[in-house]
Write a protein that holds these residues in place. Structure first.
Motif, mmCIF file in Angstrom:
data_model
loop_
_atom_site.group_PDB
_atom_site.id
_atom_site.type_symbol
_atom_site.label_atom_id
_atom_site.label_comp_id
_atom_site.label_asym_id
_atom_site.label_seq_id
_atom_site.Cartn_x
_atom_site.Cartn_y
_atom_site.Cartn_z
ATOM 1 N N GLY A 11 -26.442 1.702 -7.627
ATOM 2 C CA GLY A 11 -25.706 1.071 -6.535
ATOM 3 C C GLY A 11 -24.227 1.397 -6.570
ATOM 4 O O GLY A 11 -23.719 1.998 -7.528
ATOM 5 N N LYS A 12 -23.510 0.990 -5.533
ATOM 6 C CA LYS A 12 -22.085 1.275 -5.419
ATOM 7 C C LYS A 12 -21.321 0.593 -6.554
ATOM 8 O O LYS A 12 -21.398 -0.621 -6.734
ATOM 9 N N LYS A 13 -20.606 1.409 -7.343
ATOM 10 C CA LYS A 13 -19.822 0.920 -8.475
ATOM 11 C C LYS A 13 -20.650 0.085 -9.463
ATOM 12 O O LYS A 13 -20.147 -0.818 -10.122
ATOM 13 N N GLY A 14 -21.948 0.381 -9.525
ATOM 14 C CA GLY A 14 -22.817 -0.280 -10.491
ATOM 15 C C GLY A 14 -23.271 -1.677 -10.109
ATOM 16 O O GLY A 14 -23.884 -2.377 -10.930
ATOM 17 N N THR A 15 -23.034 -2.086 -8.844
ATOM 18 C CA THR A 15 -23.341 -3.464 -8.448
ATOM 19 C C THR A 15 -24.832 -3.753 -8.508
ATOM 20 O O THR A 15 -25.245 -4.831 -8.945
ATOM 21 N N ARG A 16 -25.647 -2.796 -8.096
ATOM 22 C CA ARG A 16 -27.085 -3.065 -8.056
ATOM 23 C C ARG A 16 -27.667 -3.143 -9.457
ATOM 24 O O ARG A 16 -28.507 -4.003 -9.754
ATOM 25 N N ARG A 38 -26.145 -4.087 -12.127
ATOM 26 C CA ARG A 38 -25.736 -5.366 -12.709
ATOM 27 C C ARG A 38 -26.610 -6.504 -12.209
ATOM 28 O O ARG A 38 -26.978 -7.410 -12.967
ATOM 29 N N GLN A 39 -26.970 -6.449 -10.907
ATOM 30 C CA GLN A 39 -27.850 -7.470 -10.347
ATOM 31 C C GLN A 39 -29.237 -7.408 -10.982
ATOM 32 O O GLN A 39 -29.831 -8.433 -11.324
ATOM 33 N N SER A 93 -28.992 -8.947 -14.405
ATOM 34 C CA SER A 93 -28.860 -10.404 -14.375
ATOM 35 C C SER A 93 -30.201 -11.082 -14.106
ATOM 36 O O SER A 93 -30.578 -12.039 -14.792
#
Length: 316
Positions: free
Chosen positions: A267-272, A274-275, A278
Protein backbone atom coordinates in the motif's frame (compact mmCIF):
# COMPACT_ATOMS: atom_id res chain seq x y z
CA UNK A 1 1.53 -63.21 41.35
CA UNK A 2 1.21 -61.83 37.79
CA UNK A 3 2.27 -58.25 37.09
CA UNK A 4 -0.65 -55.80 36.77
CA UNK A 5 -1.76 -54.88 33.28
CA UNK A 6 -0.59 -51.46 32.07
CA UNK A 7 -3.09 -48.66 32.68
CA UNK A 8 -5.13 -47.67 29.64
CA UNK A 9 -7.50 -44.78 29.05
CA UNK A 10 -11.06 -45.92 28.48
CA UNK A 11 -14.03 -43.70 27.74
CA UNK A 12 -17.42 -44.18 29.30
CA UNK A 13 -19.66 -46.77 27.69
CA UNK A 14 -21.17 -45.45 24.47
CA UNK A 15 -18.54 -42.72 24.04
CA UNK A 16 -17.75 -42.13 20.36
CA UNK A 17 -14.82 -40.51 18.62
CA UNK A 18 -13.70 -40.08 15.06
CA UNK A 19 -13.00 -37.84 12.10
CA UNK A 20 -15.36 -35.84 9.92
CA UNK A 21 -14.52 -33.79 6.86
CA UNK A 22 -16.40 -30.82 5.38
CA UNK A 23 -16.20 -30.59 1.60
CA UNK A 24 -17.88 -28.47 -1.02
CA UNK A 25 -17.35 -25.95 -3.73
CA UNK A 26 -15.09 -23.01 -2.81
CA UNK A 27 -16.82 -20.53 -0.49
CA UNK A 28 -19.54 -22.99 0.57
CA UNK A 29 -19.20 -22.11 4.26
CA UNK A 30 -16.98 -25.00 5.36
CA UNK A 31 -14.50 -22.99 7.41
CA UNK A 32 -17.19 -20.91 9.14
CA UNK A 33 -19.02 -24.10 10.07
CA UNK A 34 -15.84 -25.65 11.48
CA UNK A 35 -15.27 -22.60 13.68
CA UNK A 36 -18.91 -22.63 14.87
CA UNK A 37 -18.73 -26.29 15.90
CA UNK A 38 -15.40 -25.89 17.70
CA UNK A 39 -16.65 -22.73 19.42
CA UNK A 40 -13.56 -20.68 18.57
CA UNK A 41 -11.94 -19.39 15.42
CA UNK A 42 -9.24 -21.83 14.35
CA UNK A 43 -9.77 -21.73 10.55
CA UNK A 44 -9.55 -18.59 8.46
CA UNK A 45 -12.61 -17.43 6.55
CA UNK A 46 -12.99 -15.08 3.61
CA UNK A 47 -15.45 -14.25 0.86
CA UNK A 48 -12.67 -15.07 -1.59
CA UNK A 49 -12.92 -18.59 -3.08
CA UNK A 50 -10.17 -21.11 -2.35
CA UNK A 51 -9.14 -19.42 0.89
CA UNK A 52 -8.36 -22.69 2.68
CA UNK A 53 -5.06 -24.33 1.72
CA UNK A 54 -4.13 -26.37 4.77
CA UNK A 55 -5.98 -29.20 6.48
CA UNK A 56 -6.56 -27.96 10.04
CA UNK A 57 -8.15 -30.29 12.55
CA UNK A 58 -10.70 -28.70 14.84
CA UNK A 59 -11.66 -30.71 17.93
CA UNK A 60 -15.21 -30.70 19.32
CA UNK A 61 -15.54 -31.99 22.90
CA UNK A 62 -18.92 -33.37 24.00
CA UNK A 63 -20.06 -35.51 26.94
CA UNK A 64 -21.02 -38.29 24.52
CA UNK A 65 -18.05 -38.10 22.19
CA UNK A 66 -15.21 -36.26 20.54
CA UNK A 67 -15.44 -35.03 16.98
CA UNK A 68 -12.28 -34.20 15.02
CA UNK A 69 -13.12 -31.90 12.11
CA UNK A 70 -10.87 -31.81 9.07
CA UNK A 71 -11.18 -28.62 7.02
CA UNK A 72 -10.08 -29.03 3.41
CA UNK A 73 -9.64 -26.73 0.41
CA UNK A 74 -12.62 -26.43 -1.91
CA UNK A 75 -12.54 -28.88 -4.81
CA UNK A 76 -12.12 -26.92 -8.05
CA UNK A 77 -10.87 -27.18 -11.62
CA UNK A 78 -7.13 -26.65 -11.15
CA UNK A 79 -5.26 -24.08 -13.25
CA UNK A 80 -1.89 -24.40 -11.53
CA UNK A 81 0.32 -27.01 -9.90
CA UNK A 82 -0.82 -25.61 -6.54
CA UNK A 83 -4.45 -26.22 -7.56
CA UNK A 84 -3.67 -29.82 -8.50
CA UNK A 85 -1.98 -30.45 -5.16
CA UNK A 86 -4.90 -28.94 -3.23
CA UNK A 87 -7.34 -31.22 -5.08
CA UNK A 88 -5.17 -34.26 -4.34
CA UNK A 89 -5.27 -33.26 -0.66
CA UNK A 90 -9.09 -33.21 -0.71
CA UNK A 91 -9.39 -36.62 -2.37
CA UNK A 92 -6.90 -38.24 0.02
CA UNK A 93 -8.74 -36.86 3.05
CA UNK A 94 -12.12 -38.27 1.94
CA UNK A 95 -10.89 -41.84 2.16
CA UNK A 96 -9.38 -41.40 5.63
CA UNK A 97 -12.32 -39.99 7.63
CA UNK A 98 -15.40 -41.63 9.15
CA UNK A 99 -17.92 -39.13 7.72
CA UNK A 100 -17.80 -36.72 4.79
CA UNK A 101 -20.24 -33.80 5.08
CA UNK A 102 -20.92 -32.08 1.77
CA UNK A 103 -21.81 -28.38 2.07
CA UNK A 104 -24.36 -26.83 -0.30
CA UNK A 105 -24.91 -23.07 0.30
CA UNK A 106 -28.64 -22.34 0.57
CA UNK A 107 -28.37 -18.98 -1.20
CA UNK A 108 -27.12 -20.65 -4.39
CA UNK A 109 -28.64 -23.23 -6.68
CA UNK A 110 -26.96 -26.60 -7.08
CA UNK A 111 -24.69 -26.42 -10.12
CA UNK A 112 -22.21 -28.41 -12.20
CA UNK A 113 -19.51 -27.95 -9.56
CA UNK A 114 -21.69 -29.64 -6.93
CA UNK A 115 -22.55 -32.48 -9.29
CA UNK A 116 -18.86 -32.99 -10.15
CA UNK A 117 -17.93 -33.09 -6.47
CA UNK A 118 -20.64 -35.58 -5.49
CA UNK A 119 -19.76 -37.83 -8.43
CA UNK A 120 -16.10 -37.79 -7.33
CA UNK A 121 -17.15 -38.52 -3.76
CA UNK A 122 -19.07 -41.54 -5.04
CA UNK A 123 -15.71 -43.18 -5.77
CA UNK A 124 -15.12 -43.37 -2.00
CA UNK A 125 -17.38 -46.30 -1.14
CA UNK A 126 -17.06 -47.00 2.57
CA UNK A 127 -17.27 -43.46 3.98
CA UNK A 128 -20.62 -42.26 5.39
CA UNK A 129 -21.93 -39.20 3.54
CA UNK A 130 -24.03 -36.37 5.02
CA UNK A 131 -25.43 -33.36 3.15
CA UNK A 132 -25.40 -29.95 4.87
CA UNK A 133 -27.43 -27.02 3.54
CA UNK A 134 -25.27 -24.13 4.76
CA UNK A 135 -25.96 -20.37 5.03
CA UNK A 136 -29.69 -20.75 5.77
CA UNK A 137 -29.61 -17.24 7.24
CA UNK A 138 -29.19 -15.94 3.68
CA UNK A 139 -32.27 -17.69 2.23
CA UNK A 140 -36.04 -17.54 2.71
CA UNK A 141 -37.86 -20.63 4.08
CA UNK A 142 -39.35 -21.51 0.66
CA UNK A 143 -35.91 -21.34 -0.92
CA UNK A 144 -34.43 -23.56 1.80
CA UNK A 145 -37.21 -26.15 1.35
CA UNK A 146 -36.59 -26.26 -2.41
CA UNK A 147 -32.85 -26.49 -1.78
CA UNK A 148 -33.28 -29.53 0.48
CA UNK A 149 -35.37 -31.25 -2.20
CA UNK A 150 -32.69 -30.46 -4.79
CA UNK A 151 -30.00 -31.99 -2.55
CA UNK A 152 -32.08 -35.15 -2.13
CA UNK A 153 -32.60 -35.33 -5.90
CA UNK A 154 -28.87 -34.89 -6.53
CA UNK A 155 -28.29 -37.86 -4.25
CA UNK A 156 -30.72 -39.98 -6.25
CA UNK A 157 -29.24 -38.93 -9.59
CA UNK A 158 -25.67 -39.71 -8.53
CA UNK A 159 -26.45 -42.85 -6.56
CA UNK A 160 -25.34 -41.17 -3.31
CA UNK A 161 -27.02 -42.38 -0.15
CA UNK A 162 -27.24 -39.35 2.17
CA UNK A 163 -27.25 -40.57 5.77
CA UNK A 164 -28.67 -37.15 6.76
CA UNK A 165 -29.66 -33.88 5.08
CA UNK A 166 -29.29 -31.02 7.57
CA UNK A 167 -29.97 -27.27 7.12
CA UNK A 168 -27.70 -25.06 9.27
CA UNK A 169 -26.55 -21.49 9.72
CA UNK A 170 -23.09 -21.24 11.25
CA UNK A 171 -23.42 -17.45 11.49
CA UNK A 172 -26.78 -17.52 13.31
CA UNK A 173 -26.00 -20.76 15.18
CA UNK A 174 -29.13 -22.47 13.86
CA UNK A 175 -28.95 -26.27 14.14
CA UNK A 176 -25.16 -26.32 14.66
CA UNK A 177 -25.70 -28.36 17.84
CA UNK A 178 -27.96 -30.78 15.98
CA UNK A 179 -25.32 -31.27 13.30
CA UNK A 180 -22.74 -32.05 15.99
CA UNK A 181 -25.08 -34.66 17.52
CA UNK A 182 -25.70 -36.31 14.15
CA UNK A 183 -21.98 -36.40 13.33
CA UNK A 184 -21.01 -37.87 16.71
CA UNK A 185 -23.72 -40.53 16.34
CA UNK A 186 -22.00 -41.70 13.14
CA UNK A 187 -18.58 -42.08 14.78
CA UNK A 188 -17.27 -45.45 16.00
CA UNK A 189 -17.25 -46.18 19.71
CA UNK A 190 -13.90 -45.50 21.32
CA UNK A 191 -11.93 -43.24 23.66
CA UNK A 192 -11.13 -39.58 23.09
CA UNK A 193 -8.38 -39.02 20.54
CA UNK A 194 -7.15 -35.69 21.97
CA UNK A 195 -6.85 -34.34 25.55
CA UNK A 196 -9.75 -32.35 26.94
CA UNK A 197 -9.29 -28.68 26.14
CA UNK A 198 -7.37 -29.11 22.87
CA UNK A 199 -9.16 -27.27 20.05
CA UNK A 200 -6.81 -28.06 17.17
CA UNK A 201 -3.64 -30.02 16.43
CA UNK A 202 -2.32 -27.43 13.97
CA UNK A 203 1.05 -25.96 14.99
CA UNK A 204 0.86 -22.40 16.29
CA UNK A 205 3.10 -21.26 13.41
CA UNK A 206 0.53 -22.56 10.91
CA UNK A 207 -2.34 -20.85 12.73
CA UNK A 208 -0.44 -17.56 12.88
CA UNK A 209 0.46 -17.75 9.17
CA UNK A 210 -3.15 -18.42 8.25
CA UNK A 211 -4.44 -15.47 10.29
CA UNK A 212 -1.88 -13.19 8.63
CA UNK A 213 -3.01 -14.40 5.20
CA UNK A 214 -6.65 -13.83 6.13
CA UNK A 215 -5.87 -10.22 7.06
CA UNK A 216 -3.93 -9.78 3.81
CA UNK A 217 -6.85 -11.14 1.76
CA UNK A 218 -9.33 -8.60 3.09
CA UNK A 219 -10.24 -6.07 0.44
CA UNK A 220 -7.74 -7.09 -2.26
CA UNK A 221 -8.45 -7.63 -5.94
CA UNK A 222 -9.95 -10.91 -7.14
CA UNK A 223 -6.75 -12.16 -8.80
CA UNK A 224 -4.50 -11.52 -5.80
CA UNK A 225 -5.77 -14.04 -3.14
CA UNK A 226 -4.38 -17.05 -5.00
CA UNK A 227 -0.99 -15.35 -5.26
CA UNK A 228 -0.47 -14.71 -1.53
CA UNK A 229 1.41 -17.19 0.68
CA UNK A 230 2.64 -16.59 4.22
CA UNK A 231 5.58 -18.26 5.95
CA UNK A 232 6.38 -17.71 9.64
CA UNK A 233 10.18 -17.63 9.66
CA UNK A 234 10.64 -17.28 13.42
CA UNK A 235 8.31 -17.44 16.43
CA UNK A 236 9.09 -17.55 20.13
CA UNK A 237 8.76 -15.84 23.49
CA UNK A 238 11.11 -12.89 23.92
CA UNK A 239 13.97 -13.51 26.34
CA UNK A 240 14.30 -11.46 29.49
CA UNK A 241 10.58 -10.75 29.95
CA UNK A 242 8.94 -11.32 33.37
CA UNK A 243 6.66 -14.36 33.56
CA UNK A 244 3.58 -12.19 34.08
CA UNK A 245 4.38 -10.01 31.03
CA UNK A 246 5.28 -12.36 28.17
CA UNK A 247 5.71 -11.15 24.59
CA UNK A 248 5.57 -13.47 21.59
CA UNK A 249 7.82 -12.38 18.71
CA UNK A 250 6.64 -13.44 15.24
CA UNK A 251 8.64 -12.72 12.08
CA UNK A 252 6.77 -13.60 8.89
CA UNK A 253 7.11 -13.10 5.14
CA UNK A 254 4.20 -12.58 2.75
CA UNK A 255 5.04 -13.94 -0.69
CA UNK A 256 3.44 -12.71 -3.92
CA UNK A 257 4.20 -13.59 -7.53
CA UNK A 258 4.91 -10.16 -9.10
CA UNK A 259 6.33 -6.77 -8.14
CA UNK A 260 2.99 -5.12 -8.93
CA UNK A 261 1.30 -7.37 -6.36
CA UNK A 262 3.93 -6.43 -3.79
CA UNK A 263 2.91 -2.81 -4.15
CA UNK A 264 -0.76 -3.69 -3.63
CA UNK A 265 -0.06 -5.62 -0.42
CA UNK A 266 2.23 -2.92 1.02
CA UNK A 267 0.00 0.00 0.00
CA UNK A 268 0.88 3.69 -0.21
CA UNK A 269 3.75 4.41 2.20
CA UNK A 270 3.18 1.03 3.83
CA UNK A 271 -0.31 1.86 5.12
CA UNK A 272 -1.94 -1.35 3.97
CA UNK A 273 0.76 -3.64 5.35
CA UNK A 274 0.52 -1.88 8.70
CA UNK A 275 -3.25 -2.46 8.69
CA UNK A 276 -2.72 -6.14 7.84
CA UNK A 277 -0.26 -6.42 10.72
CA UNK A 278 -2.59 -4.73 13.19
CA UNK A 279 -5.57 -6.93 12.32
CA UNK A 280 -3.50 -10.15 12.26
CA UNK A 281 -1.78 -9.34 15.55
CA UNK A 282 -5.10 -8.90 17.36
CA UNK A 283 -6.43 -12.18 15.93
CA UNK A 284 -3.28 -14.08 16.92
CA UNK A 285 -3.35 -12.61 20.43
CA UNK A 286 -7.01 -13.65 20.80
CA UNK A 287 -6.24 -17.19 19.66
CA UNK A 288 -3.03 -17.77 21.64
CA UNK A 289 -3.81 -15.60 24.67
CA UNK A 290 -0.39 -13.89 24.60
CA UNK A 291 0.66 -10.33 23.61
CA UNK A 292 2.35 -10.40 20.20
CA UNK A 293 5.03 -8.40 18.42
CA UNK A 294 4.48 -9.03 14.69
CA UNK A 295 7.09 -8.17 12.06
CA UNK A 296 5.91 -8.53 8.44
CA UNK A 297 7.81 -8.28 5.16
CA UNK A 298 6.58 -8.74 1.58
CA UNK A 299 8.71 -10.68 -0.91
CA UNK A 300 8.32 -11.72 -4.54
CA UNK A 301 8.55 -15.42 -5.43
CA UNK A 302 7.96 -15.30 -9.19
CA UNK A 303 5.12 -17.56 -10.38
CA UNK A 304 5.39 -19.67 -7.21
CA UNK A 305 2.08 -21.45 -7.81
CA UNK A 306 3.55 -23.14 -10.91
CA UNK A 307 7.08 -23.78 -9.65
CA UNK A 308 7.61 -27.10 -7.79
CA UNK A 309 10.74 -25.76 -6.06
CA UNK A 310 8.93 -22.64 -4.84
CA UNK A 311 5.91 -24.70 -3.73
CA UNK A 312 8.15 -26.91 -1.57
CA UNK A 313 9.77 -23.83 -0.04
CA UNK A 314 6.35 -22.40 0.82
CA UNK A 315 5.14 -25.66 2.35
CA UNK A 316 2.93 -27.11 -0.39
Amino acid sequence: MPAPAPATFTASEGFRSGFACFVGRPNAGKSTLTNALVGQKIVITSDKPQTTRTVVRGIVHRPDGQLVLVDTPGLHKPRTLLGERLNDLVMATWSEVDVVAVCFPSDEKIGPGDRFLVNELGKVRRTTKIAVATKTDLAEPDRIAAHLLDIAELGRETGTDWAEIVPVSAVAGDQVGLLAELLVARMPEGPALYPDGDLTDAPEEVLAAELIREAALDGVHDELPHSIAVVVEEMGLRDGRPDDKPLLDIYANLYVERDSQKGIVIGKKGTRLRQVGSVARKQIEALLGTPVYLDLHVKVAKDWQRDPRQLRKLGF
